[in-house]
Scaffold this active site. Structure first.
Site, PDB file in Angstrom:
ATOM      1  N   CYS A   3       0.888  -1.169   0.000  1.00 20.41           N
ATOM      2  CA  CYS A   3       0.000   0.000   0.000  1.00 20.41           C
ATOM      3  C   CYS A   3       0.916   1.205   0.000  1.00 20.41           C
ATOM      4  CB  CYS A   3      -0.839   0.002   1.266  1.00 20.41           C
ATOM      5  SG  CYS A   3      -1.692  -1.529   1.519  1.00 20.41           S
ATOM      6  N   ARG A  34       1.537   1.641  -5.885  1.00 17.97           N
ATOM      7  CA  ARG A  34       1.819   0.673  -4.821  1.00 17.97           C
ATOM      8  C   ARG A  34       0.582  -0.120  -4.444  1.00 17.97           C
ATOM      9  NH1 ARG A  34       6.365   1.536  -2.309  1.00 17.97           N
ATOM     10  NH2 ARG A  34       5.610   0.406  -0.505  1.00 17.97           N
ATOM     11  N   TRP A  81      -3.816  -1.821  -1.273  1.00  9.38           N
ATOM     12  CA  TRP A  81      -3.920  -3.064  -2.027  1.00  9.38           C
ATOM     13  C   TRP A  81      -4.344  -4.092  -1.002  1.00  9.38           C
ATOM     14  CZ3 TRP A  81      -1.765  -7.898  -1.688  1.00  9.38           C
ATOM     15  CH2 TRP A  81      -2.058  -8.739  -2.755  1.00  9.38           C
ATOM     16  N   ASN A 107       0.901   0.305   6.018  1.00  7.01           N
ATOM     17  CA  ASN A 107       1.309  -0.562   4.917  1.00  7.01           C
ATOM     18  C   ASN A 107       2.014  -1.751   5.560  1.00  7.01           C
ATOM     19  OD1 ASN A 107       2.265  -1.839   2.669  1.00  7.01           O
ATOM     20  ND2 ASN A 107       4.055  -0.522   2.469  1.00  7.01           N
ATOM     21  N   GLY A 108       1.490  -2.960   5.309  1.00  8.35           N
ATOM     22  CA  GLY A 108       2.112  -4.165   5.886  1.00  8.35           C
ATOM     23  C   GLY A 108       1.024  -5.087   6.388  1.00  8.35           C
ATOM     24  N   GLU A 485      11.717 -13.876 -18.985  1.00  7.28           N
ATOM     25  CA  GLU A 485      11.365 -12.482 -18.670  1.00  7.28           C
ATOM     26  C   GLU A 485      10.368 -11.949 -19.700  1.00  7.28           C
ATOM     27  OE1 GLU A 485      11.441 -10.703 -16.266  1.00  7.28           O
ATOM     28  OE2 GLU A 485      11.070  -8.701 -17.054  1.00  7.28           O
ATOM     29  N   LYS A 489       6.529 -10.551 -18.837  1.00  8.30           N
ATOM     30  CA  LYS A 489       6.050  -9.215 -19.246  1.00  8.30           C
ATOM     31  C   LYS A 489       4.702  -9.328 -19.944  1.00  8.30           C
ATOM     32  CE  LYS A 489       8.817  -6.507 -17.513  1.00  8.30           C
ATOM     33  NZ  LYS A 489       8.810  -7.454 -16.435  1.00  8.30           N
ATOM     34  N   GLU A 492       2.030 -10.290 -17.346  1.00 11.31           N
ATOM     35  CA  GLU A 492       1.685  -9.375 -16.244  1.00 11.31           C
ATOM     36  C   GLU A 492       1.055  -8.073 -16.725  1.00 11.31           C
ATOM     37  OE1 GLU A 492       4.817  -7.822 -13.723  1.00 11.31           O
ATOM     38  OE2 GLU A 492       6.264  -7.960 -15.323  1.00 11.31           O
ATOM     39  N   HIS A 508       9.334 -31.984 -25.945  1.00 12.83           N
ATOM     40  CA  HIS A 508       8.980 -32.972 -24.895  1.00 12.83           C
ATOM     41  C   HIS A 508       7.619 -32.644 -24.303  1.00 12.83           C
ATOM     42  CE1 HIS A 508      13.005 -34.753 -24.956  1.00 12.83           C
ATOM     43  NE2 HIS A 508      13.424 -33.522 -25.171  1.00 12.83           N
ATOM     44  N   LYS A 607       3.668  -2.767  -7.110  1.00 10.73           N
ATOM     45  CA  LYS A 607       5.090  -2.656  -7.435  1.00 10.73           C
ATOM     46  C   LYS A 607       5.969  -3.446  -6.482  1.00 10.73           C
ATOM     47  CE  LYS A 607       8.566  -1.222  -9.746  1.00 10.73           C
ATOM     48  NZ  LYS A 607       8.823  -1.885 -11.038  1.00 10.73           N
TER      49      LYS A 607
END
Ligand code: AGP
Length: 612
Positions: A3, A34, A81, A107-108, A485, A489, A492, A508, A607
């Site tokens: 957050c 955030r 969040w 935040n936490g 990577e 991208k 996400e 395979h 983030k």
């Protein structure tokens, strides 16, 4: 996930003022990346606490409840969040005590909130939300009732809390103060003129001051408009003047500078970010390489994109220095609790320096006696502070949730470090190491050229993927982490289910998924795998795949088999990792934009992941 909190307290100006609330709202906008499922502010005015909050993005909630019209000179704000309690008006922060004399932003995670909540309800407290945070407001209320003055009540409440937190607290009894505390979640102080700030991150107040104090774990204190009090875990006051740093980020660096999104700005910033990261790299790599040379075993630990950077570093230590290093995903660290210890070196990569999974991992390995070297983009963040040594990337603030410039600068640091180790071990001749360093020094201009040359092509490719629901990214050797990577991208930010595989593995099983039009992106490096990659392209084409290749120049025999080619100059693989990443970032970005998504704020993501 995380957050964003902010607090501003200012000298009383003439007459009622909502100026501070406006500053808080603007600061929250800078923190929206955030976490952004709900938002709120609380202010002290006329001996009362006024709270305005709601579910939704800042602009929506502000339209509804006028966050920036709250009166008062001591104001806290929060953008959320969800971790406990679904996003809703009542679960939005700030949270207050029974009598509305205390407001808290957080935040936490308070791990033991259930037992605290039960205890407080048994004492008659009435809770309004399902959140963990609200217990702090009632705990402070309880200790105030016992006659403690506010700061003592705040500290007593903190002693009951287990978990991670950056708290901002205002109390009507002391209307000119904002109390704060930090454990695991980021918290910084902005030192202004007649106005002081607390926030989760520097961009929140950067346009008002560049004088910043990083709050360390266990520290607690309060700000007024003209003073800052800080003490350590054992209550010893700290000389704050000694802790003030001047941040050289201009406010613009944390703004979009005319780009439509932070992400595309940050992709374009990579040449500068790489150039800046070279600054001081030799010295910082020197110490880290010494630690690695003394190591019994070398391990890498990270999450997400940073894990992909670890895989490149891991590959290079093996192939350049012959060191049998190992990489782990942070949240899987418990597998190594018994095997990592005295004499080992753990390299922790984290752009935010706050990823809780990675932080928990290094704490355990340190306790076991291992030495921790971290690579981070945020000075003084939690992971560097708990490492024996840190090499900083200098990518500047990365606001877009999807990592781009922090990734390529991590690759540069890991490549430079691997060369130093290999050279000191005598596994690389001086000349050879020098040659590769010179090649790496070309990356800023190589990246500039690739962006200039291929942004149009990658935009079209991204747009062509709009209707795809799947994609493969195939690579071999050092190209595999870059394929991983690229796939992350696309997942996400464009929400397309992309998977990366070792190209040799695709027959395979995974190739069973390929049908006409199935997009497959091949990463073909100028290395020993080049011919094998041609075989993989042929296999996929035979099943009708839509074959896109990032390939080296003078590979016509490959180019003619592809539907689309992005042709990169012939590069040493150690350089290719950085340069090949850029077209993949652009493809994902333009796919997301073509689908009408906001690449800076992908759904369900934030983030920094500060919950385990
Ligand atoms: C990458 O684009 C994501 N933002 C995410 O996977 C990120 O890399 C991961 O959460 C690790 O973050 P860190 O580098 O700050 O530790």
């Amino acid at each position: 996930m995380a957050c964003g909190i902010i607090g501003v307290t200012a000298r009383k100006s003439h007459g009622a003022s909502s100026r501070i609330a406006e500053i808080v709202k603007k600061g929250l906008e800078k923190l929206e990346y955030r976490g952004y499922d709900s938002v709120g502010v609380a202010a002290i005015y006329d001996n009362k606490i006024v709270v305005r909050k709601g579910k939704g993005k800042i602009s929506e909630v502000n339209r509804r409840v006028k966050l920036d019209k709250v009166l008062g000179w001591t104001v806290v704000g929060h953008t959320r969040w969800a971790t406990h309690g679904a996003p809703s008006d009542v679960n939005a922060h700030p949270h207050i005590d029974c009598n509305g004399r205390i407001a808290v932003v957080h935040n936490g995670i308070i791990q033991n909130y259930v037992e605290l909540k039960k205890e407080l309800i048994a004492k008659g407290h009435r809770f309004r939300s399902e959140t963990d945070t609200e217990v702090l407001a009632h705990l402070i209320e309880e200790y105030l009732k016992e006659g403690n003055e506010v700061f003592q009540a705040f500290k007593r409440a903190l002693r009951r809390v287990k978990g991670s937190y950056a708290f901002g607290v205002i109390v009507v009894d002391e209307p000119d103060k904002i109390f704060f505390a930090r454990r695991d979640s980021p918290l910084v102080i902005g030192v202004g003129e007649g106005m002081n700030f607390i926030a989760s991150d520097i961009p929140a107040f950067l346009e008002h001051t560049r004088n910043v104090i990083i709050v360390y774990d266990g520290e607690v204190g309060f700000i007024t408009s003209d003073s800052i009090y800080l003490e350590d875990e054992s209550g010893v006051p700290i000389d704050v003047k000694a802790r003030i740093r001047k941040i050289d980020w201009t406010p613009d660096m944390a703004k979009k500078e005319g780009y439509p999104h932070f992400m595309i700005k940050e992709i374009h910033e990579q040449p500068r970010a790489l150039r800046d990261t070279f600054r001081g790299l030799d010295e910082s790599v020197e110490k880290a390489s010494e630690l690695i040379l003394e190591a019994r075993r070398v391990y890498f630990v990270a999450a997400g994109t940073s894990y992909h950077a670890c895989l490149v570093g891991d590959y290079l230590l093996n192939v350049l220095a012959g060191i049998p290093s190992l990489s782990m995903i942070s949240s899987e660290y418990k597998k190594y609790r018994k095997s990592i210890g005295e004499g080992d070196v753990v390299i922790a990569v984290s752009q935010s320096g706050e990823t809780i999974d990675t932080l928990m991992a290094i704490r355990v390995f340190k306790e076991n006696g291992a030495r921790v070297v971290s690579i981070s983009n945020v000075v003084d963040s939690a992971i560097p502070r708990e490492s024996h040594y840190t090499i900083y990337t200098r990518a500047g603030p990365e606001i877009g949730v999807a990592a781009t410039k922090t990734f390529t600068t991590q690759l540069l640091v890991l490549s430079w470090l691997s060369l130093a180790v290999a050279e000191k071990m005598g596994k690389l001749g001086k000349g050879e190491a020098e040659k590769l360093r010179r090649e790496l020094e070309r990356t800023p201009s190589l990246v500039s050229d690739i962006i200039a040359r291929y942004e149009g092509v990658t935009k079209k490719l991204g747009e062509e993927l709009v209707n795809s629901s799947n994609a493969f990214y195939l690579g071999r050797g050092i190209g595999l982490p870059i394929a991983m990577e690229g796939a992350l991208k696309l997942k996400e930010i464009a929400y397309i289910h992309a998977e990366a595989y070792p190209a040799g593995e695709s027959k395979h099983g995974p190739i069973a998924l390929v049908e006409p039009g199935f997009p497959v992106i091949f990463l073909v490096f100028e290395d020993e795998w080049k011919r094998h990659m041609l075989g993989n392209i042929e296999e996929m084409k035979a099943r009708g795949a839509y074959a896109i290749g990032v390939i080296p120049e003078e590979s016509d025999f490959i180019e003619e088999r592809l539907d689309k080619a992005i042709v990169i100059p012939k590069l040493e693989p150690i350089v290719g990792t950085i340069v090949y990443s850029v077209p993949l970032q652009l493809i994902a970005y333009y796919a997301a934009v073509a689908k009408g998504y906001d690449p800076d704020k992908p759904r369900n993501l934030a983030k920094t992941v500060t919950v385990e």
